[in-house]
Scaffold this active site. Structure first.
Site, short mmCIF file in Angstrom:
data_model
loop_
_atom_site.label_atom_id
_atom_site.label_comp_id
_atom_site.label_asym_id
_atom_site.label_seq_id
_atom_site.Cartn_x
_atom_site.Cartn_y
_atom_site.Cartn_z
N GLY A 18 -31.66 -53.70 -32.04
CA GLY A 18 -31.36 -52.72 -30.90
C GLY A 18 -32.41 -53.32 -29.70
N SER A 19 -32.75 -55.03 -29.74
CA SER A 19 -33.74 -55.36 -28.71
C SER A 19 -32.91 -55.28 -27.32
CB SER A 19 -33.96 -56.78 -28.95
OG SER A 19 -32.88 -57.62 -28.98
N ASN A 20 -31.58 -55.42 -27.39
CA ASN A 20 -30.77 -55.12 -26.03
C ASN A 20 -30.89 -53.77 -25.36
OD1 ASN A 20 -29.30 -57.72 -24.82
ND2 ASN A 20 -29.11 -58.02 -27.02
N LEU A 101 -13.35 -53.95 -32.13
CA LEU A 101 -12.79 -52.85 -31.77
C LEU A 101 -11.36 -53.16 -31.31
CD1 LEU A 101 -15.74 -51.43 -29.36
CD2 LEU A 101 -14.88 -50.43 -31.68
N ASN A 115 -19.51 -56.30 -23.47
CA ASN A 115 -20.32 -56.68 -24.78
C ASN A 115 -21.17 -58.03 -24.20
OD1 ASN A 115 -20.76 -57.37 -27.37
ND2 ASN A 115 -19.14 -59.13 -27.23
N HIS A 117 -22.53 -61.45 -25.73
CA HIS A 117 -22.25 -62.53 -26.47
C HIS A 117 -23.18 -63.74 -26.46
CE1 HIS A 117 -19.86 -64.93 -29.47
NE2 HIS A 117 -20.04 -65.95 -28.67
N ASP A 149 -11.47 -57.09 -24.28
CA ASP A 149 -10.11 -56.84 -24.40
C ASP A 149 -9.65 -56.72 -25.90
OD1 ASP A 149 -10.16 -59.52 -25.02
OD2 ASP A 149 -9.05 -60.22 -23.15
N GLY A 151 -8.59 -59.57 -27.59
CA GLY A 151 -8.91 -60.72 -28.25
C GLY A 151 -10.61 -60.51 -28.84
N GLU A 182 -30.66 -62.61 -22.79
CA GLU A 182 -29.89 -61.48 -22.66
C GLU A 182 -30.37 -60.39 -22.51
OE1 GLU A 182 -27.23 -62.53 -26.70
OE2 GLU A 182 -28.65 -60.85 -27.03
C1 GRF Z 1 -27.32 -60.17 -29.53
O1 GRF Z 1 -28.09 -61.33 -29.98
C2 GRF Z 1 -25.95 -60.13 -28.96
O2 GRF Z 1 -25.40 -61.57 -28.65
C3 GRF Z 1 -25.00 -60.30 -30.20
O3 GRF Z 1 -25.80 -59.02 -31.16
C4 GRF Z 1 -27.04 -59.22 -30.90
C5 GRF Z 1 -27.67 -57.97 -31.07
O4 GRF Z 1 -29.16 -58.01 -31.20
N1 GRF Z 1 -23.66 -59.53 -29.77
P1 GRF Z 1 -30.07 -56.61 -30.72
O5 GRF Z 1 -29.90 -55.73 -31.74
O6 GRF Z 1 -29.55 -56.19 -29.30
O7 GRF Z 1 -31.27 -57.13 -30.90
#
Ligand code: GRF
Length: 215
Positions: A18-20, A101, A115, A117, A149, A151, A182
């Site tokens: 959950g760092s994002n 999804l 998302n 990536h 989307d 894909g 990110e």
């Molecule tokens: C991130 O590195 C993102 O690129 C990928 O999943 C990871 C999630 O990390 N989609 P966190 O749970 O947000 O730390």
């Protein structure tokens, strides 16, 4: 009587640490993103993302994914949709959600699922993209925020950030720097979406151009 203006509502889906999510919640708290987290959902009961959300007093729910390994089954998909609708979510934010999804979900939230990536798409879609870049010998890695989307990692690109690959990088050291990028980029993109600054024309998006390289 004056009513407070309705804020842009986020539904965050994650399976991991959950760092994002934390970066997004911090940016909201600091007033940099005009939005609120309406609900956090996870397919992993012990996921760090749920703990972080609860610590912040936000609605957080484990919803079982059902019988498949890489996607939600129909029952699970319906339960995710219901939770997001009940929370009156404007934007679904995937923050490390490890399930693909599909049809009905994406139709219900068409153009409203984002998302992040960990590569410069279209290079290295799929799992552990930073490791793919390192093993391939790429000299530039990075991350991409895109609309989702049908894909896998193919939707319109909203923003990208390049990260140099250094001599002596390991998968872990590169991953750490990509994740740092990110955590900086994702909240900025969500802020721009919440302000209605990004226009989408097919694959092409306009109106928002953050720095593309980590200084
Ligand atoms: C991130 O590195 C993102 O690129 C990928 O999943 C990871 C999630 O990390 N989609 P966190 O749970 O947000 O730390």
């Amino acid at each position: 009587m004056v009513h407070a203006q309705r804020r842009f509502r986020l539904g965050v889906l994650g399976s991991g640490k959950g760092s994002n999510f934390v970066a997004i919640a911090d940016a909201i708290q600091a007033g940099r993103v005009p939005a609120e987290v309406a609900v956090v959902l996870s397919d992993v009961e012990s996921a760090g993302i749920l703990q972080h959300a609860r610590q912040r007093g936000l609605a957080a729910q484990y919803l079982p994914p059902g019988r498949f390994r890489t996607k939600l089954d129909e029952v699970a998909e319906a339960s995710y949709l219901q939770a997001l609708r009940e929370a009156e979510v404007d934007l679904v934010v995937l923050a490390g959600f490890m399930r693909i999804l599909k049809g009905e979900f994406l139709r219900a939230f068409e153009g409203r699922v984002v998302n992040i990536h960990p590569s410069l798409l279209p290079s290295f879609p799929g799992l552990e993209a930073w490791r793919q870049a390192l093993d391939y010998g790429a000299k530039v890695a990075g991350c991409t925020v895109h609309l989702v989307d049908q894909g896998i990692d193919t939707g319109p690109i909203l923003a990208q950030r390049a990260v140099a690959v250094r001599d002596g990088d390991t998968a872990a050291s590169l991953h750490e720097r990509v994740q740092e990028a990110e955590r900086d980029l994702y909240p900025q993109v969500i802020g721009a979406l919440a302000r209605g600054e990004i226009q989408v024309h097919g694959r092409l998006t306009r109106g928002f151009r953050p720095p593309a390289v980590t200084e």
